[in-house]
Enzyme design. Structure first.
Site, PDB file in Angstrom:
ATOM      1  N   SER A 140       0.836  -1.199   0.000  1.00  0.00           N
ATOM      2  CA  SER A 140       0.000   0.000   0.000  1.00  0.00           C
ATOM      3  C   SER A 140       0.872   1.252   0.000  1.00  0.00           C
ATOM      4  CB  SER A 140      -0.867  -0.018   1.261  1.00  0.00           C
ATOM      5  OG  SER A 140      -1.416   1.249   1.483  1.00  0.00           O
ATOM      6  N   TYR A 165      -1.811  -0.942  11.100  1.00  0.00           N
ATOM      7  CA  TYR A 165      -2.045  -1.447   9.742  1.00  0.00           C
ATOM      8  C   TYR A 165      -0.882  -1.069   8.822  1.00  0.00           C
ATOM      9  CZ  TYR A 165      -3.473  -1.084   4.892  1.00  0.00           C
ATOM     10  OH  TYR A 165      -3.478  -1.145   3.529  1.00  0.00           O
ATOM     11  N   LYS A 169       2.218  -3.436   6.752  1.00  0.00           N
ATOM     12  CA  LYS A 169       2.596  -3.431   5.327  1.00  0.00           C
ATOM     13  C   LYS A 169       4.102  -3.207   5.195  1.00  0.00           C
ATOM     14  CE  LYS A 169      -1.320  -4.357   3.455  1.00  0.00           C
ATOM     15  NZ  LYS A 169      -1.543  -5.691   2.874  1.00  0.00           N
TER      16      LYS A 169
HETATM   17  C1  UD1 Z   1      -5.749   4.515   3.451  1.00  0.00           C
HETATM   18  C2  UD1 Z   1      -4.374   4.260   2.909  1.00  0.00           C
HETATM   19  C3  UD1 Z   1      -4.406   3.098   1.958  1.00  0.00           C
HETATM   20  C4  UD1 Z   1      -5.015   1.915   2.630  1.00  0.00           C
HETATM   21  C5  UD1 Z   1      -6.415   2.245   3.078  1.00  0.00           C
HETATM   22  C6  UD1 Z   1      -7.007   1.079   3.824  1.00  0.00           C
HETATM   23  C7  UD1 Z   1      -3.042   6.305   2.718  1.00  0.00           C
HETATM   24  C8  UD1 Z   1      -2.621   7.445   1.872  1.00  0.00           C
HETATM   25  N1  UD1 Z   1      -3.895   5.439   2.170  1.00  0.00           N
HETATM   26  O1  UD1 Z   1      -6.481   5.007   2.375  1.00  0.00           O
HETATM   27  O2  UD1 Z   1      -3.101   2.811   1.540  1.00  0.00           O
HETATM   28  O3  UD1 Z   1      -5.025   0.800   1.775  1.00  0.00           O
HETATM   29  O4  UD1 Z   1      -6.351   3.356   3.970  1.00  0.00           O
HETATM   30  O5  UD1 Z   1      -8.272   1.358   4.277  1.00  0.00           O
HETATM   31  O6  UD1 Z   1      -2.642   6.160   3.852  1.00  0.00           O
HETATM   32  N2  UD1 Z   1     -12.846  10.375   3.496  1.00  0.00           N
HETATM   33  C9  UD1 Z   1     -13.853  11.248   3.864  1.00  0.00           C
HETATM   34  N3  UD1 Z   1     -14.977  10.716   4.424  1.00  0.00           N
HETATM   35  C10 UD1 Z   1     -15.144   9.378   4.634  1.00  0.00           C
HETATM   36  C11 UD1 Z   1     -14.120   8.505   4.251  1.00  0.00           C
HETATM   37  C12 UD1 Z   1     -12.975   9.028   3.692  1.00  0.00           C
HETATM   38  O7  UD1 Z   1     -13.729  12.453   3.679  1.00  0.00           O
HETATM   39  O8  UD1 Z   1     -16.201   8.981   5.171  1.00  0.00           O
HETATM   40  C13 UD1 Z   1     -11.644  10.906   2.853  1.00  0.00           C
HETATM   41  C14 UD1 Z   1     -10.364  10.628   3.631  1.00  0.00           C
HETATM   42  O9  UD1 Z   1     -10.094  11.642   4.557  1.00  0.00           O
HETATM   43  C15 UD1 Z   1      -9.353  10.573   2.500  1.00  0.00           C
HETATM   44  C16 UD1 Z   1     -10.141  10.055   1.299  1.00  0.00           C
HETATM   45  O10 UD1 Z   1     -11.500  10.257   1.618  1.00  0.00           O
HETATM   46  O11 UD1 Z   1      -8.913  11.861   2.190  1.00  0.00           O
HETATM   47  C17 UD1 Z   1      -9.915   8.587   1.042  1.00  0.00           C
HETATM   48  O12 UD1 Z   1     -10.102   7.883   2.254  1.00  0.00           O
HETATM   49  P1  UD1 Z   1     -10.136   6.286   2.309  1.00  0.00           P
HETATM   50  O13 UD1 Z   1     -11.024   5.755   1.257  1.00  0.00           O
HETATM   51  O14 UD1 Z   1     -10.409   5.888   3.726  1.00  0.00           O
HETATM   52  O15 UD1 Z   1      -8.664   5.877   1.891  1.00  0.00           O
HETATM   53  P2  UD1 Z   1      -7.253   6.363   2.466  1.00  0.00           P
HETATM   54  O16 UD1 Z   1      -7.374   6.790   3.870  1.00  0.00           O
HETATM   55  O17 UD1 Z   1      -6.643   7.289   1.496  1.00  0.00           O
END
Ligand code: UD1
Length: 353
Positions: A140, A165, A169
């Site tokens: 990841s 987590y 990795k």
């Molecule tokens: C993170 C990790 C990724 C990992 C994954 C596992 C990083 C950069 N990425 O992904 O490698 O495989 O977790 O779960 O560390 N968001 C909202 N509202 C929500 C959910 C998410 O605003 O309800 C935003 C988050 O703040 C983020 C984006 O959406 O900016 C993506 O979030 P998410 O889908 O959880 O993935 P990552 O956190 O990027």
């Protein structure tokens, strides 16, 4: 060990797919079949749903062999390998099976360490015992933390992990590269995923999180379908153009195809170990994703702005040139296509539940 599904034919190019009933695993099973491989799923459904198998059967019009096995159980894994080797060769192993919820890993670190690292160690030991050399690992971009430079390439250092987590990795990559140094037969790709989204265009398989979704797209689609409260955008005061976090979203089909390309590449290698970024190579903010979803699907997304989520990095996207150079692979699907497929999957899911 329980072989759940019997099937008639077996070609020689078997590929063991741990976590093959999961989100990325199931899409990879479809692509493996398309490329002439024979995927063998090893999954104990601890983080997936058996109905994924029905979706696979609808798409493929056939059954896939499944072993209901915990990948930390080395003796059961040994039985899987023996059973496969009786029928033909094992072209490689793709190791998806792992827990991946960042928040849960902080609450239950022991579970994450023992499952994610234990399964990788057990699998490598079993491969070594049976002389199986090609190994594709699900890593990841989380290992980079907030990199100094974006787009980030594979030479960027690991930063201290923000969560257990993320640490698992990093530890697995280290474990695999140490095993590679010690075992001449081992050829490895460490595939560092950015943010997989989307679903199979048929709507028969997709992301099916058990319980409350942690990731953006499953929450967004469930909120839009009225199954959840409005989506909370986690913070709009980041130093990005619109204040929301930036990520590199990649269609799960593109990601699945990269695994096939990696396996094909590995078979021609002689003791290789390469880390590869798998991303589209551009960043989208949370608000841009919402807008793209709305315009791709002609529906509005209910959302509110909330506080930052602890542990989120501000912005990250991939330099994926190495994957293109080495594997001849690159993303073919746009963000909009992925979001269309995600919504199609969500709508079909509602009709089935
Ligand atoms: C993170 C990790 C990724 C990992 C994954 C596992 C990083 C950069 N990425 O992904 O490698 O495989 O977790 O779960 O560390 N968001 C909202 N509202 C929500 C959910 C998410 O605003 O309800 C935003 C988050 O703040 C983020 C984006 O959406 O900016 C993506 O979030 P998410 O889908 O959880 O993935 P990552 O956190 O990027």
């Amino acid at each position: 060990m329980k072989a759940v599904v019997n099937f008639e034919t077996m070609k020689s190019q078997q590929v063991i797919v741990t976590g093959g009933a999961g989100y990325i695993g199931s899409h990879t099973v479809v692509e493996l079949i398309g490329a002439g491989f024979e995927p063998i799923i090893v999954d104990n459904f601890s983080n997936s749903h058996p109905r994924v198998l029905d979706g696979l059967e609808r798409i493929l019009n056939r059954k896939i062999q499944l072993f209901d096995v915990d990948c930390c159980d080395e003796s059961a894994l040994n039985g899987v390998f023996e059973s496969c080797l009786k029928r033909g060769n094992i072209a490689g192993v793709i190791h998806f099976a792992a827990f991946k919820a960042v928040g849960e890993s902080t609450a239950e670190p022991l579970k994450y360490f023992s499952n994610n690292i234990g399964s990788t160690a057990a699998l490598l030991a079993t491969m070594h015992r049976h002389g199986v050399g090609s190994f594709v690992f699900s890593s990841s971009c989380t290992i980079y933390g907030q990199p100094e430079q974006i787009p980030v390439d594979e030479t960027a250092p690991f930063l201290p992990a923000e969560s257990p987590y993320g640490y698992t990795k990093q530890a697995c990559e280290r474990l695999i590269s140490d095993a590679h140094s010690a075992h001449a037969e081992l050829n490895v790709t460490l595939l560092r995923y950015f943010n997989p989204i989307g679903a199979h265009p048929s709507g028969d398989i997709g992301e099916l999180p058990l319980g409350h979704p942690n990731n953006l797209i499953p929450f967004l689609t469930q909120a839009t379908a009225g199954l959840r409260d409005p989506l909370t955008v986690f913070g709009n005061d980041y130093p990005t153009p619109d204040g929301t976090c930036v990520r590199d979203y990649i269609h799960v089909i593109d990601l699945a195809r990269a695994h096939v390309a990696a396996l094909n590449w590995l078979k021609d290698q002689n003791h290789a170990c390469e880390a590869l970024n798998l991303g589209a190579g551009n960043g989208s903010s949370v608000l841009q994703v919402i807008e793209a979803f709305e315009s791709a699907n002609g529906i509005s997304v209910p959302y509110t702005i909330g506080p930052r989520r602890p542990g989120d990095v501000t912005a990250i996207y991939a330099d994926a040139k190495k994957a293109k150079d080495l594997l001849g692979w690159e993303c073919k699907h746009s963000l909009q296509e992925a979001l269309k497929d995600s919504w199609n999957w969500q709508k079909k899911l509602e009709h089935k539940s």
